[in-house]
Enzyme design. Structure first.
Site, PDB file in Angstrom:
ATOM      1  CB  ALA A   1     -24.205  44.756  22.611  1.00  0.00           C
TER       2      ALA A   1
ATOM      3  CG  ASP B   1      -5.564  47.306  32.656  1.00  0.00           C
ATOM      4  OD1 ASP B   1      -6.572  46.728  32.203  1.00  0.00           O
ATOM      5  OD2 ASP B   1      -5.559  48.504  33.003  1.00  0.00           O
TER       6      ASP B   1
ATOM      7  CE  LYS C   1     -18.249  37.914  27.031  1.00  0.00           C
ATOM      8  NZ  LYS C   1     -16.799  37.561  27.020  1.00  0.00           N
TER       9      LYS C   1
ATOM     10  CG  ASN D   1     -11.528  33.184  29.793  1.00  0.00           C
ATOM     11  OD1 ASN D   1     -12.638  32.681  29.596  1.00  0.00           O
ATOM     12  ND2 ASN D   1     -11.099  33.531  31.001  1.00  0.00           N
TER      13      ASN D   1
ATOM     14  CE1 TYR E   1     -19.996  39.042  29.959  1.00  0.00           C
ATOM     15  CE2 TYR E   1     -22.065  37.970  29.371  1.00  0.00           C
ATOM     16  CZ  TYR E   1     -20.733  37.890  29.750  1.00  0.00           C
ATOM     17  OH  TYR E   1     -20.147  36.648  29.910  1.00  0.00           O
TER      18      TYR E   1
ATOM     19  N   GLY F   1      -6.490  36.087  30.411  1.00  0.00           N
ATOM     20  CA  GLY F   1      -7.534  35.924  31.417  1.00  0.00           C
ATOM     21  C   GLY F   1      -7.543  34.487  31.891  1.00  0.00           C
ATOM     22  N   GLY F   2      -6.396  34.023  32.413  1.00  0.00           N
ATOM     23  CA  GLY F   2      -6.243  32.596  32.692  1.00  0.00           C
ATOM     24  C   GLY F   2      -6.042  32.217  34.135  1.00  0.00           C
ATOM     25  CB  SER F   3      -5.618  34.053  37.183  1.00  0.00           C
ATOM     26  OG  SER F   3      -6.666  35.007  37.282  1.00  0.00           O
ATOM     27  NE  ARG F   4     -11.279  34.878  40.582  1.00  0.00           N
ATOM     28  CZ  ARG F   4     -12.496  35.194  40.171  1.00  0.00           C
ATOM     29  NH1 ARG F   4     -12.668  35.795  38.994  1.00  0.00           N
ATOM     30  NH2 ARG F   4     -13.549  34.948  40.910  1.00  0.00           N
TER      31      ARG F   4
END
Length: 249
Positions: free
Chosen positions: A153, A64, A155, A91, A151, A14-17
């Site tokens: 729970a 994905d 996290k 992330n 979200y 998850g490293g693009s934004r």
């Protein structure tokens, strides 16, 4: 104290934004070889180009993260491309906000199971490097999340996973820590959109942040850089809230 990662191999799922992009760039600027993945091709390639300007090895792949096999394939490809893994950052978020089956599935599959699967795939490489895992949770996992139950729970579960992994991997000299960001604003992000889509919520949230402003992705990246490097060599099992006093309100 110098925060450098010269020659280290870092994987940012998850490293693009937003936060993931800021972490990947901070690592590359500190000397690391970096692999990133994301679902969206356009942002992925834009961040890949930024990383290449730092002059170190770069690997980027569409993935994905809700797909278990895809996660494993990505981590192994990243390790092959970089020459190992010293740091794994989990992330990505499915942003499961609605209290229905879709919301819960999105949060569980991406926010929890993707880190579990990525950690499992990276473990053989982290054992060799005596590396580090960094999970990105949220202050929603540390306090009630009535507006977004799935979200919050999930996290919270990620924070518990941090503790369990830290205990399980300590004898392997693998450190596992977690960052719990507060509300972070960046172009195209959730809070940037809410500024126009839901200004009442945007302003109410802003009023509850002690520092009087939203956080920046780079402020999360600075903590990740510390946790990834030798300066944090005896830090494991910790969750660090980075929220500008948001939980104090």
């Amino acid at each position: 104290m110098q925060l450098e990662l010269n020659g280290r191999n870092a994987v940012v799922a998850g490293g693009s934004r937003g936060i993931g992009r800021a972490i990947a760039l901070a690592f590359a600027q500190a000397g690391a070889n970096v692999s990133i993945c994301a679902r969206g091709e356009t942002a992925l390639r834009a961040t890949e180009a930024e990383l290449r300007q730092c002059g170190h090895k770069v690997h980027a792949a569409a993935c994905d993260l809700s797909d278990g096999d895809a996660v494993s394939d990505y981590v192994n490809a990243a390790a092959h491309a970089l020459g190992g893994i010293d740091v794994l950052v989990n992330n990505a978020s499915g942003f499961g906000l609605s209290d229905d089956e879709a919301g819960w599935a999105a949060s569980i599959n991406v926010d929890l199971l993707a880190p579990v699967r990525a950690s499992r795939a990276a473990l053989p490489f982290l054992e060799k490097s005596q590396g580090a895992i960094i999970h990105i949770s949220s202050i929603s996992g540390l306090q009630p999340s009535a507006r977004t139950p799935p979200y919050g729970a999930v996290k919270a579960a990620l924070i518990q996973l941090t503790l369990s992994q830290a205990a399980a991997f300590a004898q392997k000299r693998i450190r596992v820590n977690c960052i719990a960001p507060g509300s972070i604003e960046f172009p195209g992000g959730t809070w940037d959109r809410r500024k126009t889509e839901n200004p009442q919520l945007y302003n109410a949230t802003l009023a509850g942040i002690g520092f009087g402003r939203y956080g920046k992705p780079e402020e999360i990246a600075s903590v990740a850089l510390f946790l990834a490097g030798s300066a944090a060599s005896w830090v494991t099992g910790q969750t660090i809230a980075v929220d500008g006093g948001q939980m104090l309100g």
